[in-house]
Design a protein around this motif. Structure first.
Motif, PDB file in Angstrom:
ATOM      1  N   LYS A  68     -15.934 -25.628  42.239  1.00  0.00           N
ATOM      2  CA  LYS A  68     -15.669 -25.361  40.826  1.00  0.00           C
ATOM      3  C   LYS A  68     -16.574 -24.240  40.321  1.00  0.00           C
ATOM      4  N   ILE A  69     -17.845 -24.285  40.655  1.00  0.00           N
ATOM      5  CA  ILE A  69     -18.794 -23.247  40.234  1.00  0.00           C
ATOM      6  C   ILE A  69     -18.431 -21.903  40.854  1.00  0.00           C
ATOM      7  N   LEU A  70     -18.040 -21.917  42.132  1.00  0.00           N
ATOM      8  CA  LEU A  70     -17.670 -20.671  42.821  1.00  0.00           C
ATOM      9  C   LEU A  70     -16.392 -20.058  42.261  1.00  0.00           C
ATOM     10  N   SER A  71     -15.609 -20.839  41.543  1.00  0.00           N
ATOM     11  CA  SER A  71     -14.371 -20.292  40.975  1.00  0.00           C
ATOM     12  C   SER A  71     -14.653 -19.290  39.857  1.00  0.00           C
ATOM     13  N   SER A  72     -15.889 -19.283  39.336  1.00  0.00           N
ATOM     14  CA  SER A  72     -16.226 -18.368  38.237  1.00  0.00           C
ATOM     15  C   SER A  72     -17.067 -17.175  38.668  1.00  0.00           C
ATOM     16  N   ALA A  73     -17.805 -17.291  39.778  1.00  0.00           N
ATOM     17  CA  ALA A  73     -18.677 -16.187  40.216  1.00  0.00           C
ATOM     18  C   ALA A  73     -19.156 -16.451  41.644  1.00  0.00           C
ATOM     19  N   ILE A  83     -28.691 -24.643  40.296  1.00  0.00           N
ATOM     20  CA  ILE A  83     -27.695 -25.100  39.321  1.00  0.00           C
ATOM     21  C   ILE A  83     -27.429 -26.598  39.466  1.00  0.00           C
ATOM     22  N   LEU A  84     -27.277 -27.054  40.714  1.00  0.00           N
ATOM     23  CA  LEU A  84     -26.925 -28.450  40.962  1.00  0.00           C
ATOM     24  C   LEU A  84     -28.140 -29.368  41.127  1.00  0.00           C
ATOM     25  N   ASN A  85     -29.346 -28.777  41.107  1.00  0.00           N
ATOM     26  CA  ASN A  85     -30.577 -29.544  41.285  1.00  0.00           C
ATOM     27  C   ASN A  85     -30.531 -30.346  42.592  1.00  0.00           C
ATOM     28  N   VAL A  86     -30.171 -29.626  43.663  1.00  0.00           N
ATOM     29  CA  VAL A  86     -30.046 -30.205  44.999  1.00  0.00           C
ATOM     30  C   VAL A  86     -30.874 -29.357  45.956  1.00  0.00           C
ATOM     31  N   ASN A  87     -31.390 -29.956  46.986  1.00  0.00           N
ATOM     32  CA  ASN A  87     -32.168 -29.258  47.992  1.00  0.00           C
ATOM     33  C   ASN A  87     -31.341 -28.114  48.593  1.00  0.00           C
TER      34      ASN A  87
END
Length: 143
Positions: A68-73, A83-87
């Motif tokens: 979903k995030i990659l669909s914008s940039a 962004i996702l607060n993940v390792n």
């Protein structure tokens, strides 16, 4: 692991309710096998390894958010992890799976950072491949 000497009862019986050709159930040392009387000899053709990879790549909450995030940039592993607060190593493994499935392309590289972009055409083709496998009425062995 089952020790055959510890089995008390083995019961095999027909069933009109069994949803599979053979349904297995046990309680303690009693084993019950239901054989479906309504089952047909038709078995779906095995899905390809690529189809399994493409469906597996979609089977995770974080990976769906990433798409979903990659669909914008375009994003790097570090950006996505922030962004996702993940390792970032977790994000890197997700990107590897996306790359193997064809869902992302490398759009740029700056130093040690690789930027990924969504491959929308491959994502659409993958959904078509999944639908074709599921809905193809002739996709059975022993037709």
């Amino acid at each position: 692991q089952i020790n055959i000497n510890e089995i008390n009862n083995i019961i095999v019986m027909p069933s009109i309710f069994a949803s599979r050709n053979l349904t297995f159930w046990h309680s303690g040392n009693d084993y019950l096998f239901y054989i479906s009387v309504n089952s047909s000899n038709k078995q779906p053709i095995e899905p390809s390894d690529m189809l399994l990879l493409k469906t597996m790549a979609l089977n995770d909450r974080t990976r769906l958010k990433m798409l979903k995030i990659l669909s914008s940039a375009n994003y790097s592993t570090g950006n996505m992890a922030e962004i996702l607060n993940v390792n970032s190593s977790t994000i890197s493994r997700h990107f590897k799976l996306f790359k193997d499935a064809g869902y992302v392309d490398i759009s740029a590289q700056e130093g040690n950072s690789i930027y990924y972009s969504l491959n929308e055409n491959e994502l659409k083709n993958s959904f078509n491949m999944i639908f074709d496998y599921i809905l193809n009425k002739g996709g059975y062995q022993n037709d």
